[in-house]
Design a protein around this motif. Structure first.
Motif, PDB file in Angstrom:
ATOM      1  N   ASP A  13       1.224  -4.309   8.273  1.00  0.00           N
ATOM      2  CA  ASP A  13       2.248  -4.892   7.682  1.00  0.00           C
ATOM      3  C   ASP A  13       3.268  -3.516   7.412  1.00  0.00           C
ATOM      4  OD1 ASP A  13       1.511  -7.433   7.652  1.00  0.00           O
ATOM      5  OD2 ASP A  13       0.406  -7.150   5.428  1.00  0.00           O
ATOM      6  N   GLY A  14       2.907  -2.567   7.387  1.00  0.00           N
ATOM      7  CA  GLY A  14       3.717  -1.274   7.075  1.00  0.00           C
ATOM      8  C   GLY A  14       4.528  -0.950   8.462  1.00  0.00           C
ATOM      9  N   ILE A  15       5.210   0.328   8.445  1.00  0.00           N
ATOM     10  CA  ILE A  15       6.091   0.575   9.618  1.00  0.00           C
ATOM     11  C   ILE A  15       4.974   1.151  10.884  1.00  0.00           C
ATOM     12  CG2 ILE A  15       8.076   1.074   8.355  1.00  0.00           C
ATOM     13  CD1 ILE A  15       7.271   4.069   8.428  1.00  0.00           C
ATOM     14  N   ALA A  16       3.869   1.344  10.457  1.00  0.00           N
ATOM     15  CA  ALA A  16       2.887   2.032  11.679  1.00  0.00           C
ATOM     16  C   ALA A  16       2.459   1.003  12.387  1.00  0.00           C
ATOM     17  CB  ALA A  16       1.560   2.861  11.188  1.00  0.00           C
ATOM     18  N   SER A  17       2.136   1.428  13.716  1.00  0.00           N
ATOM     19  CA  SER A  17       1.231   0.544  14.764  1.00  0.00           C
ATOM     20  C   SER A  17      -0.172   1.005  14.560  1.00  0.00           C
ATOM     21  CB  SER A  17       1.859   0.549  16.158  1.00  0.00           C
ATOM     22  OG  SER A  17       3.272  -0.042  15.976  1.00  0.00           O
ATOM     23  N   PRO A  18      -1.005   0.430  13.712  1.00  0.00           N
ATOM     24  CA  PRO A  18      -2.326   1.352  13.374  1.00  0.00           C
ATOM     25  C   PRO A  18      -3.388   1.319  14.384  1.00  0.00           C
ATOM     26  CG  PRO A  18      -1.934  -0.688  12.022  1.00  0.00           C
ATOM     27  CD  PRO A  18      -0.888  -0.373  12.722  1.00  0.00           C
ATOM     28  N   SER A  19      -4.188   2.136  14.608  1.00  0.00           N
ATOM     29  CA  SER A  19      -5.435   2.262  15.404  1.00  0.00           C
ATOM     30  C   SER A  19      -6.441   2.821  14.751  1.00  0.00           C
ATOM     31  CB  SER A  19      -4.995   2.770  16.839  1.00  0.00           C
ATOM     32  OG  SER A  19      -4.719   4.011  16.767  1.00  0.00           O
ATOM     33  N   ASP A  20      -7.797   2.559  15.092  1.00  0.00           N
ATOM     34  CA  ASP A  20      -8.944   3.199  14.585  1.00  0.00           C
ATOM     35  C   ASP A  20      -8.716   3.305  12.949  1.00  0.00           C
ATOM     36  OD1 ASP A  20      -9.423   4.050  16.898  1.00  0.00           O
ATOM     37  OD2 ASP A  20      -8.287   5.987  17.277  1.00  0.00           O
ATOM     38  N   VAL A  21      -8.669   2.046  12.431  1.00  0.00           N
ATOM     39  CA  VAL A  21      -8.326   1.986  11.087  1.00  0.00           C
ATOM     40  C   VAL A  21     -10.058   2.019  10.392  1.00  0.00           C
ATOM     41  CG1 VAL A  21      -7.775   0.268   9.164  1.00  0.00           C
ATOM     42  CG2 VAL A  21      -6.670   0.482  11.168  1.00  0.00           C
ATOM     43  N   ASP A  22     -10.049   2.751   9.327  1.00  0.00           N
ATOM     44  CA  ASP A  22     -11.315   2.863   8.518  1.00  0.00           C
ATOM     45  C   ASP A  22     -11.010   2.755   7.119  1.00  0.00           C
ATOM     46  OD1 ASP A  22     -14.168   3.959   8.010  1.00  0.00           O
ATOM     47  OD2 ASP A  22     -12.982   5.151   6.966  1.00  0.00           O
ATOM     48  N   ALA A  23     -11.675   2.010   6.622  1.00  0.00           N
ATOM     49  CA  ALA A  23     -11.616   1.398   4.954  1.00  0.00           C
ATOM     50  C   ALA A  23     -12.619   1.631   4.346  1.00  0.00           C
ATOM     51  CB  ALA A  23     -11.013  -0.107   5.022  1.00  0.00           C
ATOM     52  N   ARG A  24     -12.622   2.276   2.943  1.00  0.00           N
ATOM     53  CA  ARG A  24     -13.639   2.425   2.006  1.00  0.00           C
ATOM     54  C   ARG A  24     -13.219   2.230   0.718  1.00  0.00           C
ATOM     55  NH1 ARG A  24     -13.037   7.594  -0.156  1.00  0.00           N
ATOM     56  NH2 ARG A  24     -12.090   9.005   0.860  1.00  0.00           N
ATOM     57  N   LEU A  25     -14.222   1.984  -0.168  1.00  0.00           N
ATOM     58  CA  LEU A  25     -13.895   2.012  -1.667  1.00  0.00           C
ATOM     59  C   LEU A  25     -14.238   3.055  -2.387  1.00  0.00           C
ATOM     60  CD1 LEU A  25     -14.523  -1.773  -2.685  1.00  0.00           C
ATOM     61  CD2 LEU A  25     -12.390  -0.630  -2.713  1.00  0.00           C
ATOM     62  N   ASP A  26     -13.370   3.665  -3.099  1.00  0.00           N
ATOM     63  CA  ASP A  26     -13.608   4.812  -4.041  1.00  0.00           C
ATOM     64  C   ASP A  26     -13.391   4.358  -5.497  1.00  0.00           C
ATOM     65  OD1 ASP A  26     -13.927   7.129  -5.193  1.00  0.00           O
ATOM     66  OD2 ASP A  26     -12.199   8.261  -4.410  1.00  0.00           O
ATOM     67  N   GLY A  27     -14.527   3.769  -6.091  1.00  0.00           N
ATOM     68  CA  GLY A  27     -14.564   3.184  -7.393  1.00  0.00           C
ATOM     69  C   GLY A  27     -13.602   2.030  -6.980  1.00  0.00           C
ATOM     70  N   GLU A  28     -12.378   1.873  -7.872  1.00  0.00           N
ATOM     71  CA  GLU A  28     -11.615   0.691  -7.656  1.00  0.00           C
ATOM     72  C   GLU A  28     -10.321   0.934  -6.767  1.00  0.00           C
ATOM     73  OE1 GLU A  28     -10.728  -1.070 -11.479  1.00  0.00           O
ATOM     74  OE2 GLU A  28     -12.750  -1.809 -11.725  1.00  0.00           O
ATOM     75  N   ALA A  29     -10.260   1.927  -6.072  1.00  0.00           N
ATOM     76  CA  ALA A  29      -9.419   2.310  -5.149  1.00  0.00           C
ATOM     77  C   ALA A  29      -9.842   2.087  -3.598  1.00  0.00           C
ATOM     78  CB  ALA A  29      -8.832   3.847  -5.281  1.00  0.00           C
ATOM     79  N   LEU A  30      -8.874   1.366  -2.924  1.00  0.00           N
ATOM     80  CA  LEU A  30      -8.842   1.244  -1.676  1.00  0.00           C
ATOM     81  C   LEU A  30      -8.479   2.456  -0.874  1.00  0.00           C
ATOM     82  CD1 LEU A  30      -9.694  -0.541   0.552  1.00  0.00           C
ATOM     83  CD2 LEU A  30      -7.459  -1.749   0.560  1.00  0.00           C
ATOM     84  N   ALA A  31      -9.081   3.116  -0.291  1.00  0.00           N
ATOM     85  CA  ALA A  31      -8.546   4.406   0.803  1.00  0.00           C
ATOM     86  C   ALA A  31      -8.877   3.908   2.297  1.00  0.00           C
ATOM     87  CB  ALA A  31      -9.412   5.455   0.682  1.00  0.00           C
ATOM     88  N   GLU A  80      -7.500   4.787   6.287  1.00  0.00           N
ATOM     89  CA  GLU A  80      -7.149   5.828   7.309  1.00  0.00           C
ATOM     90  C   GLU A  80      -6.890   5.207   8.543  1.00  0.00           C
ATOM     91  OE1 GLU A  80      -9.707   9.392   7.176  1.00  0.00           O
ATOM     92  OE2 GLU A  80      -9.589   9.482   4.997  1.00  0.00           O
ATOM     93  N   TYR A  81      -5.808   5.738   9.072  1.00  0.00           N
ATOM     94  CA  TYR A  81      -5.720   5.179  10.656  1.00  0.00           C
ATOM     95  C   TYR A  81      -4.828   6.121  11.328  1.00  0.00           C
ATOM     96  CZ  TYR A  81      -1.723   3.107   7.782  1.00  0.00           C
ATOM     97  OH  TYR A  81      -0.762   3.063   6.998  1.00  0.00           O
ATOM     98  N   ARG A  82      -4.599   5.763  12.561  1.00  0.00           N
ATOM     99  CA  ARG A  82      -3.847   6.798  13.456  1.00  0.00           C
ATOM    100  C   ARG A  82      -2.649   5.928  14.137  1.00  0.00           C
ATOM    101  NH1 ARG A  82      -5.734   7.353  18.063  1.00  0.00           N
ATOM    102  NH2 ARG A  82      -4.562   9.212  18.395  1.00  0.00           N
ATOM    103  N   ASP A  83      -1.520   6.499  14.517  1.00  0.00           N
ATOM    104  CA  ASP A  83      -0.453   5.846  15.187  1.00  0.00           C
ATOM    105  C   ASP A  83      -0.078   6.712  16.378  1.00  0.00           C
ATOM    106  OD1 ASP A  83       1.880   4.631  16.267  1.00  0.00           O
ATOM    107  OD2 ASP A  83       2.401   3.910  14.364  1.00  0.00           O
TER     108      ASP A  83
END
Length: 223
Positions: free
Chosen positions: A91-109, A111-114
């Motif tokens: 939904d942002g300005i990037a065209s994301p690939s290799d998306v990795d998502a994890r939770l750090d407590g109550e924060a969503l982290a 990471e991806y590439r463009d």
């Protein structure tokens, strides 16, 4: 017949071909507001995005959003967490690939590439997504919408061997160029207001400002 043709042509020329697209968040993860299958919403609170521009034209993006709601739902379902992250990143300005998502407590982290967000020019690397693209044809309205920050803090920095130079609206720091929500206004969607692309130039380059300007010129943005 000629008069009718002239009137038709004039009417066509005066009518807009297309409207400018809606505003786009720089960080889609930071603008997160999605429902889950159970009906609970996942919404972002305090957030940040760091983009690193590399010498090989690739870019890495690291978004972090403290979740105001929905943290338990994402913690309980890995598939849901990835699906939410992939959609939000897109939904942002990037065209994301290799998306990795994890939770750090109550924060969503997330990471991806463009691989298409930067262009090499004159030995420098121009980071282009912050400035909306205009229509290719003259006299045609439309093009990409303005960018709004979405994140509380945006950092654009250069990879090893490079220094980043960019917009006067950003605050230079040891970590790169930094924009904050306070600096861009208190509106719900504060405009980023970037008119010239950030450029990563080689460390120690002679006349780095001129080199950055020429690099922008060669990719179509010399403001």
């Amino acid at each position: 017949m000629a008069a009718l043709l002239l009137l038709a042509t004039a009417g066509f020329a005066s009518a807009p071909v297309d409207a400018r697209a809606p505003p786009t968040p720089v960080c889609g993860v930071c603008d997160l507001d999605q429902p889950t299958p159970s009906g609970e919403r996942v919404t972002a609170g305090e957030s940040s995005l760091t983009v690193t521009v590399h010498a090989n034209e690739s870019t890495t993006w690291r978004a972090r959003a403290r979740l105001a709601t929905g943290a338990d739902a994402l913690a309980a379902n890995d598939t849901l967490r990835r699906a939410v992250a992939v959609e939000a990143a897109g939904d942002g300005i990037a065209s994301p690939s290799d998306v990795d998502a994890r939770l750090d407590g109550e924060a969503l982290a997330v990471e991806y590439r463009d691989p298409d967000a930067a262009r090499r020019s004159l030995g420098a690397v121009v980071f282009t997504p912050l400035t909306p693209a205009s229509p290719d044809m003259p006299m045609v309205s439309g093009g990409e919408g303005t960018r709004y920050l979405a994140a509380d803090r945006l950092t654009v920095r250069a990879g090893p061997g490079l220094d980043v130079r960019g917009s006067a609206l950003a605050s230079p720091s040891d970590d790169g160029l930094v924009w904050t929500s306070n600096a861009t206004g208190d509106a719900a969607r504060p405009s980023l207001g970037v008119e010239s692309d950030p450029v990563a130039v080689p460390e120690g380059a002679v006349a780095p400002g001129v080199r950055a300007w020429v690099a922008r010129l060669l990719v179509g943005n010399a403001l």
